[in-house]
Write a protein that holds these residues in place. Sequence first.
Motif, mmCIF file in Angstrom:
data_model
loop_
_atom_site.group_PDB
_atom_site.id
_atom_site.type_symbol
_atom_site.label_atom_id
_atom_site.label_comp_id
_atom_site.label_asym_id
_atom_site.label_seq_id
_atom_site.Cartn_x
_atom_site.Cartn_y
_atom_site.Cartn_z
ATOM 1 N N GLY A 42 -29.564 -40.217 -16.061
ATOM 2 C CA GLY A 42 -29.225 -38.804 -15.991
ATOM 3 C C GLY A 42 -29.891 -38.037 -14.867
ATOM 4 O O GLY A 42 -29.614 -36.853 -14.686
ATOM 5 N N ALA A 43 -30.758 -38.683 -14.110
ATOM 6 C CA ALA A 43 -31.552 -37.962 -13.115
ATOM 7 C C ALA A 43 -30.982 -38.006 -11.704
ATOM 8 O O ALA A 43 -31.209 -37.073 -10.923
ATOM 9 N N PHE A 44 -30.266 -39.045 -11.358
ATOM 10 C CA PHE A 44 -29.839 -39.238 -9.968
ATOM 11 C C PHE A 44 -28.354 -39.546 -9.898
ATOM 12 O O PHE A 44 -27.836 -40.327 -10.689
ATOM 13 N N ALA A 100 -25.669 -53.243 -17.443
ATOM 14 C CA ALA A 100 -25.693 -52.221 -16.384
ATOM 15 C C ALA A 100 -24.503 -51.271 -16.503
ATOM 16 O O ALA A 100 -24.629 -50.075 -16.230
ATOM 17 N N THR A 101 -23.356 -51.771 -16.929
ATOM 18 C CA THR A 101 -22.177 -50.921 -17.104
ATOM 19 C C THR A 101 -22.387 -49.953 -18.258
ATOM 20 O O THR A 101 -22.014 -48.775 -18.178
ATOM 21 N N ILE A 102 -23.001 -50.418 -19.334
ATOM 22 C CA ILE A 102 -23.309 -49.550 -20.470
ATOM 23 C C ILE A 102 -24.236 -48.417 -20.015
ATOM 24 O O ILE A 102 -24.010 -47.243 -20.324
ATOM 25 N N ILE A 103 -25.263 -48.771 -19.253
ATOM 26 C CA ILE A 103 -26.204 -47.760 -18.762
ATOM 27 C C ILE A 103 -25.507 -46.795 -17.804
ATOM 28 O O ILE A 103 -25.722 -45.582 -17.861
ATOM 29 N N GLU A 104 -24.656 -47.312 -16.933
ATOM 30 C CA GLU A 104 -23.931 -46.461 -15.990
ATOM 31 C C GLU A 104 -23.068 -45.433 -16.719
ATOM 32 O O GLU A 104 -23.044 -44.253 -16.354
ATOM 33 N N ARG A 105 -22.372 -45.862 -17.774
ATOM 34 C CA ARG A 105 -21.532 -44.932 -18.552
ATOM 35 C C ARG A 105 -22.396 -43.867 -19.238
ATOM 36 O O ARG A 105 -22.039 -42.693 -19.280
ATOM 37 N N LEU A 106 -23.538 -44.270 -19.798
ATOM 38 C CA LEU A 106 -24.446 -43.309 -20.422
ATOM 39 C C LEU A 106 -24.951 -42.307 -19.385
ATOM 40 O O LEU A 106 -25.019 -41.103 -19.647
ATOM 41 N N ASP A 107 -25.280 -42.785 -18.205
ATOM 42 C CA ASP A 107 -25.729 -41.914 -17.123
ATOM 43 C C ASP A 107 -24.653 -40.876 -16.785
ATOM 44 O O ASP A 107 -24.952 -39.698 -16.601
ATOM 45 N N GLU A 108 -23.391 -41.297 -16.722
ATOM 46 C CA GLU A 108 -22.292 -40.373 -16.428
ATOM 47 C C GLU A 108 -22.205 -39.283 -17.505
ATOM 48 O O GLU A 108 -22.018 -38.101 -17.188
#
Length: 181
Positions: A74-76, A14-22
Amino acid sequence: HSIRAIAHYESEPATIIERLDEILRDQRGMQTCTVACIRLEDEAVTGAAGGHPLPLIVGPDGVNAAGEPGSLIGAFENGKWPVWRASVPRGSSLVLFTDGVTDSQAPDGERFGDQRLAELLAAAPSLDPPELVRHIDAGLTAFESAIQADDIGVLIAKSLAPTHGNGQTSTSQRQGSLSKT
């Protein structure tokens, strides 16, 4: 390459995904993607997904979805990517796939869908990963109307009993490990 660099410093899905989202939200215009981030362990998988189909666990007990869905990357501004852990017993397979598999269309426009994929997998629970990929491909080919515009990708990991170098199963080693194909 962003996710690979992030994974060098972060280990939690989840942290990896969160960083990618940022990273995506810092770009000009809307940049989105879907992702499933998993960590394979002995007879288990830990993961998180962002807008990506959830992996399926295929074994003698049937076909079951692993985890729970998360927000499109990247959407929200306040996306959520729940971390989940699922058991992958020895002899079972973890099947990851793109939405191009379930979105494939028949001549009449009907989609392949989640249920049809689950039925296809349930009919062949003991196949090794390369055979299971061919089984999925054959099922899609028989169903599709033409070459599909969306990507179609499948990744399968099978939980295996550990072996010695001579191919004999060890009872003194850990009880299982996942093999990626």
